[in-house]
Enzyme design. Structure first.
Site, PDB file in Angstrom:
ATOM      1  N   ASN A   1       0.254  10.686   6.453  1.00 27.72           N
ATOM      2  CA  ASN A   1      -0.886  10.311   7.280  1.00 27.72           C
ATOM      3  C   ASN A   1      -1.878  11.417   7.550  1.00 27.72           C
ATOM      4  O   ASN A   1      -2.955  11.171   8.090  1.00 27.72           O
ATOM      5  CB  ASN A   1      -0.392   9.692   8.578  1.00 27.72           C
ATOM      6  CG  ASN A   1       0.131   8.307   8.315  1.00 27.72           C
ATOM      7  OD1 ASN A   1      -0.610   7.442   7.877  1.00 27.72           O
ATOM      8  ND2 ASN A   1       1.426   8.099   8.531  1.00 27.72           N
TER       9      ASN A   1
ATOM     10  N   THR B   1      -1.746  -3.692  10.250  1.00 28.31           N
ATOM     11  CA  THR B   1      -1.773  -4.220   8.863  1.00 28.31           C
ATOM     12  C   THR B   1      -0.394  -4.461   8.371  1.00 28.31           C
ATOM     13  O   THR B   1       0.133  -3.773   7.569  1.00 28.31           O
ATOM     14  CB  THR B   1      -2.436  -3.200   8.007  1.00 28.31           C
ATOM     15  OG1 THR B   1      -3.711  -3.119   8.469  1.00 28.31           O
ATOM     16  CG2 THR B   1      -2.433  -3.575   6.502  1.00 28.31           C
TER      17      THR B   1
ATOM     18  N   THR C   1      -6.376  11.232   0.287  1.00 29.33           N
ATOM     19  CA  THR C   1      -6.673  12.256  -0.729  1.00 29.33           C
ATOM     20  C   THR C   1      -5.636  12.245  -1.837  1.00 29.33           C
ATOM     21  O   THR C   1      -4.663  11.519  -1.795  1.00 29.33           O
ATOM     22  CB  THR C   1      -6.725  13.651  -0.086  1.00 29.33           C
ATOM     23  OG1 THR C   1      -5.516  13.846   0.640  1.00 29.33           O
ATOM     24  CG2 THR C   1      -7.911  13.750   0.838  1.00 29.33           C
TER      25      THR C   1
ATOM     26  N   THR D   1       0.864  -1.203   0.000  1.00 31.73           N
ATOM     27  CA  THR D   1       0.000   0.000   0.000  1.00 31.73           C
ATOM     28  C   THR D   1       0.896   1.247   0.000  1.00 31.73           C
ATOM     29  O   THR D   1       1.346   1.678  -1.052  1.00 31.73           O
ATOM     30  CB  THR D   1      -0.963   0.026   1.216  1.00 31.73           C
ATOM     31  OG1 THR D   1      -0.224  -0.112   2.427  1.00 31.73           O
ATOM     32  CG2 THR D   1      -1.998  -1.085   1.113  1.00 31.73           C
TER      33      THR D   1
ATOM     34  N   GLU E   1       6.533   4.308   7.110  1.00 35.88           N
ATOM     35  CA  GLU E   1       6.072   5.515   6.407  1.00 35.88           C
ATOM     36  C   GLU E   1       6.970   6.714   6.717  1.00 35.88           C
ATOM     37  O   GLU E   1       7.137   7.106   7.856  1.00 35.88           O
ATOM     38  CB  GLU E   1       4.616   5.815   6.774  1.00 35.88           C
ATOM     39  CG  GLU E   1       3.652   4.833   6.102  1.00 35.88           C
ATOM     40  CD  GLU E   1       2.212   4.970   6.537  1.00 35.88           C
ATOM     41  OE1 GLU E   1       1.345   4.461   5.818  1.00 35.88           O
ATOM     42  OE2 GLU E   1       1.952   5.567   7.586  1.00 35.88           O
TER      43      GLU E   1
ATOM     44  N   LYS F   1       4.296  -7.012   3.616  1.00 31.46           N
ATOM     45  CA  LYS F   1       4.021  -5.609   3.337  1.00 31.46           C
ATOM     46  C   LYS F   1       3.853  -4.916   4.671  1.00 31.46           C
ATOM     47  O   LYS F   1       3.608  -5.575   5.702  1.00 31.46           O
ATOM     48  CB  LYS F   1       2.787  -5.419   2.457  1.00 31.46           C
ATOM     49  CG  LYS F   1       1.448  -5.749   3.085  1.00 31.46           C
ATOM     50  CD  LYS F   1       0.828  -4.695   3.977  1.00 31.46           C
ATOM     51  CE  LYS F   1       0.693  -3.362   3.256  1.00 31.46           C
ATOM     52  NZ  LYS F   1       0.052  -2.364   4.179  1.00 31.46           N
TER      53      LYS F   1
END
Lengths: 414, 414
Positions: free
Chosen positions: A409, A196, A414, A154, A278, A181
């Site tokens: 985040n 996740t 968007t 993702t 991230e 992942k």
């Protein structure tokens, strides 16, 4: 044990594929399958979050009912299928049945996984319509393992794969392959039958369901459960291990060489997830030694990799030793604040940060700026914490906290 | 109960001052004192971090030995005096003795507090040399309470003060005043005899040491212990309450009106700390109702304000309801994921976000962008979580995670 190429399809009898079904608007691959020619003994550990995604509920059920007839794993990325109620379960079940039909597999032989935005339902029309394409991809040429490893991502910036070969005590050579992942919402607390990040392991070793499940739970505790990107334990975390026995030989589930191979693949994948956290610019490894118990060692290591302030300091290459001491102090681990030592410990280099509970003297008079320069250069920062309380040790993996984490985040959807 | 002006010196018989001693290179005020004309019954709650700053160790000792002869609180900001070993204790003790001598107070009558960088020792020469200036400031004109409230700040952008007046059951009118600091390293877990937020309360009510201590612990549990900026529980967190009895009347420590007044001041200060969290643009209030137990309610509320992902979404004004559900799920609180409701609940306005465990239908078809607009406008976002499991409730306070947080903490010391 040897590292080998091949990832999830390194073990004999496994195939994989990944295609773009249109779940992701970007057009990137989002539907994947890992398949075994032979029925597998399978084990899984799942999130302990009380809000469990539909594929977690279904996957746990299937492993419970028939851990010995599993043929593969079908993963959708882009949508978590969590917070979707009974309809989400129905969606996922219909998708599995459609895939089993398309691929000519027995009913109940596919394990499900999803990752992505929590809330929306699976776009069933698009995913089901892409199943023939997935079947074609399985039969086609090219590196299916690599495509599958990309199709489960993702916000990840790269695929995570690992594979090893090991010789068991009876001489049998087995392979363990894996892919994972995970980039955000990463602080797995996985437990059997209820985790996740997704991590899938395959092996051609022979195994029995019970021992294989216990082995997976134990090795997950010291790897994926010691990983944190942001402290948020997802609704979808899942680790699956599929053993198809194609290598022959004795059962591998009680062979230390097999456990070591599974651990090596899990640890490699966990490190890759932490490094690709991230917005991360650095991997943080915290190795705690000399704790009174393993629980103390794990709590101490987890607190340091989980500290928002340590993570921000790391992003700034700031040797802020007080924040490390502070995190150790609130970790819950039993420790004497006046005895603990902390250092950056690399092969042929040890830089003291805290000595007997005090900032290292070497940090004074400009020493701090040398450490700052070192921190700037390193893309993996290995901290060693010595508690001098006992003999237990543990390692945790995390990353720094950057502007990019906030950006990703504050506007993920968007 | 009425809100009144005056802050920490609103109760009769209290004075305060703050000066710049040079601990902070910026030249801002960093040395402060709160003093009572009369000996006080005092209570304190301190951080549960195993790494305890020198002033925490000393403050707990002094309250243990003579909780009834306390005259005031001496605070240094800029240096935490933590990770400083026995020398740090000696430094702080010498400073207290020097201040007691300068101010003509009995030995052992001042309580210590420090906040700032962890690691360095107190710059004793500068602080001790500023004591005569502090004495002059106490005698001088002007608003000592405001100067003291500024002198305890570090990365804070504003002073936090509150004061109320209450009438006890015997007719006595008492005042409770307070000031606090705290912006980062905020996730206090305070416990009696063992929180870096500092909060000091004064009152002219009469009280006994034991009951006053229990009252402070109980009211801290539902206020400062429900506060999180970054999840890091500091080495220096301290809440002190000094009661000098100047209002006369009966003991207030078992009077509900007094407890309500103390709670009001603590809650106001806790909210002010959350609103001024490092880099914060929004205050987040999470009110959980219908939990099975108070522990469940507190765990659920704390998990939502503590979630890095919820905080980042809030900064982006993103109504990412999945992250709220995820945090509730891993909080440990007993809940039925298919029954929980979450809304933004303001006076005369309730905007559903999660209804019976599913994203609110009103978020679909452009509804999400209306909620986004609302989130952009609000500088306080009040979430209400209904669990439908029982009758317990709790409130927690936090803030969003912004680029500025990362900036402040990637280079706090430079």
């Amino acid at each position: 044990m040897l590292r080998v190429a091949g990832g999830i399809t390194a073990p004999r009898g496994f195939h994989a594929a990944g295609v773009a079904s249109g779940v992701k608007r970007s057009g990137r691959a989002d539907l994947s399958v890992v398949l075994s020619d032979l029925p597998c003994v399978a084990a899984g550990v799942f999130t302990t979050n009380r809000v469990r995604a539909a594929p977690v509920v279904l996957g746990a059920q299937r492993l419970d009912r028939s851990p010995s007839g599993i043929r593969g794993i079908l993963t959708v990325s882009g949508v978590a299928n969590a917070l979707t109620g009974p309809e989400g379960i129905d969606d996922n079940l219909r998708l599995l049945t459609a895939a089993e039909t398309e691929l000519g597999l027995p009913e109940g032989s596919l394990l499900p996984a999803c990752t992505g935005v929590i809330g929306p339902r699976l776009p069933m029309d698009r995913v089901v319509a892409a199943l023939p394409q997935l079947k074609t991809a399985l039969a086609g040429a090219g590196d299916g393992a690599e495509r599958a490893a990309h199709a489960i991502l993702t916000t990840d910036t790269r695929a995570k794969v690992a594979s090893v070969r090991a010789r068991l005590s009876d001489g049998t050579v087995v392979r363990v392959g894996g892919m994972a992942k995970g980039s955000g919402m990463i602080a797995p607390r996985l437990a059997p039958v209820h985790a996740t990040t997704l991590a899938f392991l395959t092996t051609d070793a022979r195994a029995r369901p019970g021992p294989l499940g216990r082995l997976l739970a134990r090795e997950t505790d010291s790897t994926f459960n010691m990983l944190s990107v942001d402290g948020d334990t997802s609704t979808n975390d899942t680790v699956y291990l599929l053993a198809n026995g194609a290598a022959g030989g004795a059962n591998a589930d009680d062979d230390p060489a097999f456990a070591t191979a599974v651990h090596a693949v899990l640890e490699s994948l966990a490190r890759q997830v932490a490094r690709d956290g991230e917005g991360a610019t650095k991997l943080l490894t915290v190795h705690v030694v000399g704790a009174r118990t393993i629980e103390d060692a794990r709590a101490a290591a987890r607190a340091v990799v989980g500290s928002t302030l340590v993570k921000a300091a790391l992003f700034g290459a700031d040797p802020n030793v007080g924040r490390i001491a502070c995190a150790l102090g609130y970790s819950g681990a039993r420790l004497d604040p006046d005895r603990m030592d902390v250092s950056i410990t690399r092969p042929r280099q040890s830089v003291p940060l805290i000595v007997q509970g005090r900032p290292a003297p070497s940090l004074e008079n400009g020493g701090g700026s040398r450490v700052r320069d070192l921190l700037r250069q390193l893309d993996e920062v290995p901290l060693e914490v010595r508690l001098h309380e006992g003999r237990a040790s543990a390692t945790a993996w995390g990353c720094d906290l950057s502007y990019a984490y906030v950006q990703i985040n504050a506007a993920y959807r968007t």
